[in-house]
Design a protein around this motif. Sequence first.
Motif, PDB file in Angstrom:
ATOM      1  N   ILE A  42       7.986   2.972   3.020  1.00 46.62           N
ATOM      2  CA  ILE A  42       6.490   2.067   3.065  1.00 46.62           C
ATOM      3  C   ILE A  42       6.533   0.554   2.615  1.00 46.62           C
ATOM      4  CG2 ILE A  42       4.588   2.320   3.997  1.00 46.62           C
ATOM      5  CD1 ILE A  42       4.625   5.271   4.394  1.00 46.62           C
ATOM      6  N   GLY A  43       6.596   0.814   1.019  1.00 45.98           N
ATOM      7  CA  GLY A  43       6.087  -0.240   0.776  1.00 45.98           C
ATOM      8  C   GLY A  43       7.130  -1.782   0.611  1.00 45.98           C
ATOM      9  N   LEU A  44       8.694  -0.782   0.604  1.00 38.75           N
ATOM     10  CA  LEU A  44       8.885  -2.486   1.290  1.00 38.75           C
ATOM     11  C   LEU A  44       9.386  -2.548   2.610  1.00 38.75           C
ATOM     12  CD1 LEU A  44      12.796  -0.825  -0.051  1.00 38.75           C
ATOM     13  CD2 LEU A  44      11.641  -3.197  -0.795  1.00 38.75           C
ATOM     14  N   ILE A  45       9.228  -1.568   3.424  1.00 38.39           N
ATOM     15  CA  ILE A  45       9.385  -1.908   4.846  1.00 38.39           C
ATOM     16  C   ILE A  45       8.145  -3.269   5.064  1.00 38.39           C
ATOM     17  CG2 ILE A  45       8.009  -1.539   7.131  1.00 38.39           C
ATOM     18  CD1 ILE A  45       9.724   0.978   6.819  1.00 38.39           C
ATOM     19  N   SER A  46       7.004  -2.918   4.541  1.00 39.23           N
ATOM     20  CA  SER A  46       5.598  -3.507   5.442  1.00 39.23           C
ATOM     21  C   SER A  46       5.795  -4.905   3.720  1.00 39.23           C
ATOM     22  CB  SER A  46       4.443  -2.590   4.283  1.00 39.23           C
ATOM     23  OG  SER A  46       4.163  -1.358   4.184  1.00 39.23           O
ATOM     24  N   ARG A  47       6.379  -5.224   2.677  1.00 37.75           N
ATOM     25  CA  ARG A  47       6.980  -6.298   2.098  1.00 37.75           C
ATOM     26  C   ARG A  47       6.923  -7.232   3.139  1.00 37.75           C
ATOM     27  NH1 ARG A  47       6.833 -10.445   1.083  1.00 37.75           N
ATOM     28  NH2 ARG A  47       7.254 -11.545  -1.025  1.00 37.75           N
ATOM     29  N   TYR A  48       8.107  -6.590   3.723  1.00 36.07           N
ATOM     30  CA  TYR A  48       9.020  -7.975   3.982  1.00 36.07           C
ATOM     31  C   TYR A  48       9.235  -7.223   5.894  1.00 36.07           C
ATOM     32  CZ  TYR A  48      11.610  -8.067  -0.029  1.00 36.07           C
ATOM     33  OH  TYR A  48      11.215  -7.619  -1.730  1.00 36.07           O
ATOM     34  N   PHE A  49       8.110  -6.896   6.192  1.00 35.74           N
ATOM     35  CA  PHE A  49       7.996  -7.020   7.651  1.00 35.74           C
ATOM     36  C   PHE A  49       7.156  -8.016   8.202  1.00 35.74           C
ATOM     37  CE2 PHE A  49       4.524  -6.524  11.253  1.00 35.74           C
ATOM     38  CZ  PHE A  49       5.645  -6.321  12.217  1.00 35.74           C
ATOM     39  N   ARG A  50       6.818  -9.198   7.060  1.00 34.56           N
ATOM     40  CA  ARG A  50       6.092 -10.344   7.564  1.00 34.56           C
ATOM     41  C   ARG A  50       6.529 -11.301   7.387  1.00 34.56           C
ATOM     42  NH1 ARG A  50       3.432 -10.090   2.122  1.00 34.56           N
ATOM     43  NH2 ARG A  50       3.982 -11.545   0.651  1.00 34.56           N
ATOM     44  N   LEU A  51       8.035 -11.382   7.182  1.00 32.88           N
ATOM     45  CA  LEU A  51       9.071 -12.588   6.900  1.00 32.88           C
ATOM     46  C   LEU A  51       9.712 -12.240   8.939  1.00 32.88           C
ATOM     47  CD1 LEU A  51      11.207 -11.946   3.471  1.00 32.88           C
ATOM     48  CD2 LEU A  51       9.547 -13.208   4.239  1.00 32.88           C
TER      49      LEU A  51
ATOM     50  N   ILE B 261       3.995  -9.466  16.576  1.00 31.02           N
ATOM     51  CA  ILE B 261       4.446  -7.467  16.437  1.00 31.02           C
ATOM     52  C   ILE B 261       3.222  -6.684  15.857  1.00 31.02           C
ATOM     53  CG2 ILE B 261       6.782  -6.352  15.315  1.00 31.02           C
ATOM     54  CD1 ILE B 261       8.067  -8.699  15.777  1.00 31.02           C
ATOM     55  N   GLY B 262       2.768  -6.757  14.913  1.00 27.87           N
ATOM     56  CA  GLY B 262       1.804  -5.859  14.138  1.00 27.87           C
ATOM     57  C   GLY B 262       0.467  -5.288  14.738  1.00 27.87           C
TER      58      GLY B 262
ATOM     59  N   TRP C 267       1.945  -4.331  -4.609  1.00 29.80           N
ATOM     60  CA  TRP C 267       0.385  -3.951  -3.648  1.00 29.80           C
ATOM     61  C   TRP C 267       0.483  -2.214  -2.793  1.00 29.80           C
ATOM     62  CZ3 TRP C 267      -3.283  -5.017  -7.156  1.00 29.80           C
ATOM     63  CH2 TRP C 267      -3.587  -5.611  -7.557  1.00 29.80           C
ATOM     64  N   GLU C 268       1.566  -3.242  -2.179  1.00 26.26           N
ATOM     65  CA  GLU C 268       2.200  -1.969  -0.699  1.00 26.26           C
ATOM     66  C   GLU C 268       2.345  -1.005  -1.616  1.00 26.26           C
ATOM     67  OE1 GLU C 268       3.568  -5.262  -1.545  1.00 26.26           O
ATOM     68  OE2 GLU C 268       2.753  -6.473   0.366  1.00 26.26           O
ATOM     69  N   CYS C 269       2.806  -0.643  -2.755  1.00 25.30           N
ATOM     70  CA  CYS C 269       3.183   0.588  -2.542  1.00 25.30           C
ATOM     71  C   CYS C 269       2.481   1.499  -3.229  1.00 25.30           C
ATOM     72  CB  CYS C 269       3.958   0.861  -3.586  1.00 25.30           C
ATOM     73  SG  CYS C 269       6.027   0.330  -3.015  1.00 25.30           S
ATOM     74  N   TRP C 270       1.223   0.509  -3.865  1.00 22.01           N
ATOM     75  CA  TRP C 270      -0.703   1.337  -4.057  1.00 22.01           C
ATOM     76  C   TRP C 270      -0.923   1.519  -2.814  1.00 22.01           C
ATOM     77  CZ3 TRP C 270      -2.473   3.593  -7.763  1.00 22.01           C
ATOM     78  CH2 TRP C 270      -1.776   3.602  -9.187  1.00 22.01           C
ATOM     79  N   PHE C 271      -1.164   1.103  -1.811  1.00 25.30           N
ATOM     80  CA  PHE C 271      -2.109   1.163  -0.774  1.00 25.30           C
ATOM     81  C   PHE C 271      -1.386   2.152   0.034  1.00 25.30           C
ATOM     82  CE2 PHE C 271      -4.719  -1.102   2.760  1.00 25.30           C
ATOM     83  CZ  PHE C 271      -4.760  -1.522   2.142  1.00 25.30           C
TER      84      PHE C 271
ATOM     85  N   LEU D  23      -0.867 -14.190   5.416  1.00 22.28           N
ATOM     86  CA  LEU D  23       0.233 -13.049   5.966  1.00 22.28           C
ATOM     87  C   LEU D  23       0.528 -12.191   5.004  1.00 22.28           C
ATOM     88  CD1 LEU D  23       2.941 -14.874   7.857  1.00 22.28           C
ATOM     89  CD2 LEU D  23       1.567 -13.157   8.761  1.00 22.28           C
ATOM     90  N   ILE D  24      -0.088 -12.213   3.869  1.00 19.45           N
ATOM     91  CA  ILE D  24       0.008 -10.771   2.552  1.00 19.45           C
ATOM     92  C   ILE D  24      -0.931 -10.244   3.207  1.00 19.45           C
ATOM     93  CG2 ILE D  24      -0.684 -10.692   0.414  1.00 19.45           C
ATOM     94  CD1 ILE D  24      -0.110 -13.255  -0.649  1.00 19.45           C
ATOM     95  N   TYR D  25      -1.602  -9.962   3.864  1.00 18.74           N
ATOM     96  CA  TYR D  25      -2.700  -9.093   4.096  1.00 18.74           C
ATOM     97  C   TYR D  25      -2.606  -8.207   5.452  1.00 18.74           C
ATOM     98  CZ  TYR D  25      -6.082 -11.807   1.155  1.00 18.74           C
ATOM     99  OH  TYR D  25      -7.082 -11.784   0.279  1.00 18.74           O
ATOM    100  N   LEU D  26      -1.164  -9.155   5.807  1.00 16.63           N
ATOM    101  CA  LEU D  26      -1.031  -8.800   7.020  1.00 16.63           C
ATOM    102  C   LEU D  26       0.497  -7.370   6.646  1.00 16.63           C
ATOM    103  CD1 LEU D  26       1.024  -8.129  10.541  1.00 16.63           C
ATOM    104  CD2 LEU D  26       2.242  -9.504   9.573  1.00 16.63           C
TER     105      LEU D  26
END
Lengths: 212, 43
Positions: free
Chosen positions: A92-101, A108-109, A54-58, A172-175
């Motif tokens: 970008i997809g990877l960073i966004s996905r694991y940012f919420r952890l 921070i966001g 989802w993050e990649c497609w976004f 937090l998925i939406y973050l």
Amino acid sequence: MEKLVEKLADAITAPLGYDSEQRAVVQYGLFAVVQILVVAAIISVFGIVAGCIWECWFSYLSVAILRKSTGGAHANTSNECLVISVLVISLIGLISRYFRLLPHALLIGLVICPVLFLVSCLIVYKKAPVDSEKKPIKSAEKIRRLRLISLVTLIIYALLAFLLFAVSFNNLIYLSLAVSLNLSVFWQSLTLLMAVKNKTVVDKNLKKGEQT
Amino acid sequence: MKKYVRPVLAVVAMVCSFVAATMASSACLLFYYQPEEPKSLQD
């Protein structure tokens, strides 16, 4: 990729008896379609494997839509372009996905993303649209129209990011999606700066060449 | 089967021409490579 598209364009237009200009138009459109499909396919596979589809497609959609009106830096070959597109969108997809952890990810966001977004807006407002050697934009009306579309796109992105942050308090998925959107806009604004810098160097070299 | 080849190719060519015209009205193609734009699509 260019050679493949060239062969495909030949295969499509030769039986229809198109002249060279009609063939060039079909090839140009076909190149865009192939580019869109190939990048989409690779980032989908990467997204499924890495768990960040989802993050990649976004990121893919937000970069593509904004880039259409702002322009930006270009690679020298189509394969280079493919590698850069896939790498950047996947990253970008990877960073966004694991940012919420991260601990305090939401806080921070909420601090970093608006700053990145405002900086990006400023760059787009000042520099967009940036043309390229292979596709110069000469008409003042077109420049005005593209700048307006870029700003409207950014307003829509800002509303979307605000909405995503608002619902992130519950989930937090939406973050991740909000971060993906912000990073994509920031990356696109950086490519604008790169394009402006390259263009200035090329213009200076051309002027030097004319003087000698 | 052969009689369908030409109409199918014509539809594909039409779709590609439509995409080309759409891309011509924008600042560049969607990703990081810009091929030479055909003369008939330039400003």
